[in-house]
Design a protein around this motif. Structure first.
Motif, PDB file in Angstrom:
ATOM      1  N   SER A  12      13.074   5.995   6.843  1.00 53.78           N
ATOM      2  CA  SER A  12      13.236   6.182   8.282  1.00 53.78           C
ATOM      3  C   SER A  12      13.109   7.643   8.717  1.00 53.78           C
ATOM      4  O   SER A  12      12.585   7.930   9.793  1.00 53.78           O
ATOM      5  N   ASN A  13      13.569   8.565   7.880  1.00 57.06           N
ATOM      6  CA  ASN A  13      13.489   9.983   8.245  1.00 57.06           C
ATOM      7  C   ASN A  13      12.275  10.680   7.637  1.00 57.06           C
ATOM      8  O   ASN A  13      12.104  11.888   7.792  1.00 57.06           O
ATOM      9  N   GLY A  14      11.447   9.918   6.939  1.00 53.39           N
ATOM     10  CA  GLY A  14      10.228  10.477   6.364  1.00 53.39           C
ATOM     11  C   GLY A  14      10.425  11.220   5.061  1.00 53.39           C
ATOM     12  O   GLY A  14       9.457  11.734   4.501  1.00 53.39           O
ATOM     13  N   ALA A  15      11.656  11.265   4.566  1.00 58.37           N
ATOM     14  CA  ALA A  15      11.927  12.069   3.375  1.00 58.37           C
ATOM     15  C   ALA A  15      11.381  11.436   2.101  1.00 58.37           C
ATOM     16  O   ALA A  15      11.117  12.131   1.127  1.00 58.37           O
ATOM     17  N   MET A  16      11.268  10.135   2.111  1.00 58.27           N
ATOM     18  CA  MET A  16      10.805   9.436   0.910  1.00 58.27           C
ATOM     19  C   MET A  16       9.561   8.618   1.218  1.00 58.27           C
ATOM     20  O   MET A  16       9.529   7.875   2.202  1.00 58.27           O
ATOM     21  N   THR A  17       8.555   8.771   0.374  1.00 59.19           N
ATOM     22  CA  THR A  17       7.351   7.956   0.474  1.00 59.19           C
ATOM     23  C   THR A  17       7.006   7.406  -0.900  1.00 59.19           C
ATOM     24  O   THR A  17       7.311   8.026  -1.937  1.00 59.19           O
ATOM     25  N   LEU A  18       6.389   6.244  -0.894  1.00 57.13           N
ATOM     26  CA  LEU A  18       5.887   5.625  -2.113  1.00 57.13           C
ATOM     27  C   LEU A  18       4.493   5.089  -1.817  1.00 57.13           C
ATOM     28  O   LEU A  18       4.256   4.559  -0.724  1.00 57.13           O
ATOM     29  N   HIS A  19       3.596   5.230  -2.776  1.00 54.82           N
ATOM     30  CA  HIS A  19       2.243   4.730  -2.625  1.00 54.82           C
ATOM     31  C   HIS A  19       1.885   3.875  -3.825  1.00 54.82           C
ATOM     32  O   HIS A  19       2.280   4.181  -4.961  1.00 54.82           O
ATOM     33  N   ALA A  20       1.119   2.841  -3.590  1.00 49.95           N
ATOM     34  CA  ALA A  20       0.626   2.019  -4.686  1.00 49.95           C
ATOM     35  C   ALA A  20      -0.257   2.858  -5.597  1.00 49.95           C
ATOM     36  O   ALA A  20      -0.943   3.780  -5.143  1.00 49.95           O
ATOM     37  N   ASN A  21      -0.257   2.516  -6.861  1.00 48.98           N
ATOM     38  CA  ASN A  21      -1.076   3.267  -7.820  1.00 48.98           C
ATOM     39  C   ASN A  21      -2.554   3.255  -7.432  1.00 48.98           C
ATOM     40  O   ASN A  21      -3.263   4.238  -7.652  1.00 48.98           O
ATOM     41  N   VAL A  49       0.824  -1.200   0.000  1.00 49.92           N
ATOM     42  CA  VAL A  49       0.000   0.000   0.000  1.00 49.92           C
ATOM     43  C   VAL A  49       0.869   1.265   0.000  1.00 49.92           C
ATOM     44  O   VAL A  49       0.719   2.132  -0.855  1.00 49.92           O
ATOM     45  N   ALA A  50       1.791   1.356   0.975  1.00 48.04           N
ATOM     46  CA  ALA A  50       2.605   2.568   1.088  1.00 48.04           C
ATOM     47  C   ALA A  50       3.832   2.276   1.941  1.00 48.04           C
ATOM     48  O   ALA A  50       3.818   1.373   2.770  1.00 48.04           O
ATOM     49  N   THR A  51       4.869   3.060   1.718  1.00 44.96           N
ATOM     50  CA  THR A  51       6.086   2.927   2.502  1.00 44.96           C
ATOM     51  C   THR A  51       6.702   4.300   2.734  1.00 44.96           C
ATOM     52  O   THR A  51       6.482   5.237   1.965  1.00 44.96           O
ATOM     53  N   ILE A  52       7.462   4.403   3.828  1.00 48.62           N
ATOM     54  CA  ILE A  52       8.104   5.667   4.168  1.00 48.62           C
ATOM     55  C   ILE A  52       9.485   5.360   4.718  1.00 48.62           C
ATOM     56  O   ILE A  52       9.659   4.418   5.507  1.00 48.62           O
TER      57      ILE A  52
END
Length: 124
Positions: free
Chosen positions: A53-62, A48-51
Motif C-alpha cells: 500500500s505504501n509502495g515500500a515492497m514490490t514483488l515481480h514474477a521471475n 505478474v507484480a504486486t506492490i
C-alpha cells in the motif's frame, strides 16, 4: 463501489516498451496493496507484480523480473506497470487488482477487486 480501470495496452513489437496504468476509485487507495496479473489465450491467469500500500515492497514474477516494474502514485490513485524489452510471450490480457489489505501478495485470492483488463499483443 470500487472501480479499477486499466489503460495503456496495445500492439507492440518485440523489444518495445509499454506502460500500463490502472486508475482506482471507491475506497482509500493508499490503504491497499495492488497487483498486476495476466492471462494468455488458453492459459491460466498468472501473477505478474504486486506492490504494498505504501509502495515500500514490490514483488515481480521471475518471468518479468528485470523487464517490468510496478509502481504506484497514491496522490493519483493509480498503479503502473512499466514493461520493457517486451517478448511475444508477454502477449496476454493484463488485469490490475486491489488487495484485501496493505500487504503485497502474489496470490490472486488475496485481491478483492479486479479491473476489466487491457490487451497487450507483442509481435516478433
Amino acid at each position: 463501489q470500487v472501480q479499477l480501470v486499466e489503460s495503456g495496452g496495445g500492439l507492440a513489437q518485440a523489444g518495445d516498451s509499454l506502460r500500463l496504468s490502472c486508475a482506482a476509485s471507491g475506497r482509500t487507495f493508499s490503504s491497499y496493496a495492488m497487483g498486476w496479473f495476466r492471462q494468455a489465450p488458453g492459459k491460466e491467469r498468472e501473477f505478474v507484480a504486486t506492490i504494498s500500500s505504501n509502495g515500500a515492497m514490490t514483488l515481480h514474477a521471475n518471468s518479468v523480473k528485470g523487464r517490468f516494474t510496478i509502481s504506484r502514485d497514491n496522490t493519483k490513485n493509480t498503479v503502473y506497470l512499466q514493461m520493457s524489452r517486451l517478448k511475444p510471450e508477454d502477449t496476454a490480457v493484463y488485469y490490475c487488482a486491489q488487495g484485501g489489505g496493505p500487504g503485497a501478495s502474489v496470490t490472486g485470492a488475496w485481491y478483492d477487486y479486479w479491473g476489466q483488463g487491457t490487451q497487450v499483443t507483442v509481435s516478433s
